[in-house]
Scaffold this motif. Structure first.
Motif, mmCIF file in Angstrom:
data_model
loop_
_atom_site.group_PDB
_atom_site.id
_atom_site.type_symbol
_atom_site.label_atom_id
_atom_site.label_comp_id
_atom_site.label_asym_id
_atom_site.label_seq_id
_atom_site.Cartn_x
_atom_site.Cartn_y
_atom_site.Cartn_z
ATOM 1 N N TRP A 41 -1.862 -1.480 12.375
ATOM 2 C CA TRP A 41 -2.549 -0.183 12.320
ATOM 3 C C TRP A 41 -1.582 0.945 11.993
ATOM 4 O O TRP A 41 -2.000 2.069 11.727
ATOM 5 C CB TRP A 41 -3.327 0.057 13.607
ATOM 6 N N ASP A 42 -0.281 0.645 11.957
ATOM 7 C CA ASP A 42 0.716 1.606 11.499
ATOM 8 C C ASP A 42 1.070 1.391 10.031
ATOM 9 O O ASP A 42 1.832 2.161 9.458
ATOM 10 C CB ASP A 42 1.997 1.502 12.347
ATOM 11 N N TYR A 43 0.548 0.341 9.422
ATOM 12 C CA TYR A 43 0.781 0.088 8.000
ATOM 13 C C TYR A 43 -0.009 1.104 7.175
ATOM 14 O O TYR A 43 -1.068 1.579 7.586
ATOM 15 C CB TYR A 43 0.359 -1.317 7.609
ATOM 16 N N PRO A 44 0.471 1.419 5.972
ATOM 17 C CA PRO A 44 -0.157 2.466 5.157
ATOM 18 C C PRO A 44 -1.373 1.995 4.362
ATOM 19 O O PRO A 44 -1.609 0.805 4.182
ATOM 20 C CB PRO A 44 0.967 2.855 4.192
ATOM 21 N N ARG A 45 -2.115 2.956 3.906
ATOM 22 C CA ARG A 45 -3.176 2.761 2.926
ATOM 23 C C ARG A 45 -3.102 3.967 2.015
ATOM 24 O O ARG A 45 -3.277 5.079 2.509
ATOM 25 C CB ARG A 45 -4.538 2.656 3.593
ATOM 26 N N PRO A 46 -2.810 3.811 0.733
ATOM 27 C CA PRO A 46 -2.635 2.560 0.012
ATOM 28 C C PRO A 46 -1.438 1.764 0.536
ATOM 29 O O PRO A 46 -0.556 2.308 1.193
ATOM 30 C CB PRO A 46 -2.429 2.983 -1.443
ATOM 31 N N PRO A 47 -1.437 0.448 0.226
ATOM 32 C CA PRO A 47 -0.396 -0.430 0.737
ATOM 33 C C PRO A 47 0.993 -0.106 0.200
ATOM 34 O O PRO A 47 1.141 0.600 -0.789
ATOM 35 C CB PRO A 47 -0.818 -1.822 0.258
ATOM 36 N N ARG A 48 1.987 -0.676 0.881
ATOM 37 C CA ARG A 48 3.396 -0.518 0.488
ATOM 38 C C ARG A 48 3.978 -1.908 0.237
ATOM 39 O O ARG A 48 3.685 -2.860 0.947
ATOM 40 C CB ARG A 48 4.153 0.168 1.627
ATOM 41 N N VAL A 49 4.849 -2.000 -0.775
ATOM 42 C CA VAL A 49 5.584 -3.233 -1.073
ATOM 43 C C VAL A 49 7.015 -3.032 -0.597
ATOM 44 O O VAL A 49 7.612 -1.983 -0.850
ATOM 45 C CB VAL A 49 5.604 -3.537 -2.589
ATOM 46 N N GLU A 50 7.548 -4.056 0.101
ATOM 47 C CA GLU A 50 8.937 -3.954 0.538
ATOM 48 C C GLU A 50 9.616 -5.316 0.507
ATOM 49 O O GLU A 50 8.976 -6.343 0.720
ATOM 50 C CB GLU A 50 9.046 -3.335 1.927
#
Length: 165
Positions: free
Chosen positions: A17-26
């Motif tokens: 729930w702390d991940y972003p939207r739009p998504p992130r690539v790492e």
């Protein structure tokens, strides 16, 4: 539909729930190993993950890291509003075949170019998937391809009732 209450986060854990939207690539400093039919079909430390709100990480591995013949073009396609149009692969190993068990974005949208020559695999279709030496659990649902490990907490999209998250 309202988002669920996030699970408590312990030491060394992260919440989806702390991940972003739009998504992130790492990029990830871990080794990924996938086994099918008793054969290791990929073993690589060239790993990136995509993080998106409510989803466990989806890991993408280089096409070139897969054993010869482990991937053949599968049927169908789908689209992601962020990453673009996906194509599917049948996965082969140890005399077994899992139709549409992997996918990639051959011409990803802006911001996701690093995924062009990488493949994600549905963990539930394989004998075993490991990331960083840890056995992963597959994300629920027959569409999502996240890998759940003890360092990630949910609740995770894909469980019954999560369609509107």
């Amino acid at each position: 539909m309202r988002h669920p209450q996030p699970d408590p986060v312990g030491p060394g854990q992260e919440s989806v729930w702390d991940y972003p939207r739009p998504p992130r690539v790492e990029r990830v400093d871990s080794r990924a190993v996938i086994t099918l039919g008793g054969d290791v079909i990929v073993d690589t430390d060239d790993v990136v993950r995509v993080l998106e709100t409510s989803h466990p990480p989806t890991y993408y591995l280089p096409l070139a890291a897969f054993a010869p013949g482990a991937l053949t073009r599968g049927e169908g396609a789908s689209a992601c509003e962020f990453k673009g149009r996906a194509r599917y692969f049948d996965v082969h190993g140890g005399g077994q075949t899992r139709p549409r068990a992997a996918w990639n974005y051959p011409s990803p949208l802006t911001g996701f170019e690093t995924l062009a020559d990488r493949v994600a695999v549905y963990a539930e279709s394989m004998d075993r998937c490991e990331i960083g030496g840890v056995l992963v659990r597959p994300q629920h649902g027959n569409f999502y391809g996240g890998w759940i490990t003890p360092d990630v907490v949910g609740p995770f999209k894909g469980v019954p009732g999560s369609l509107g998250w």
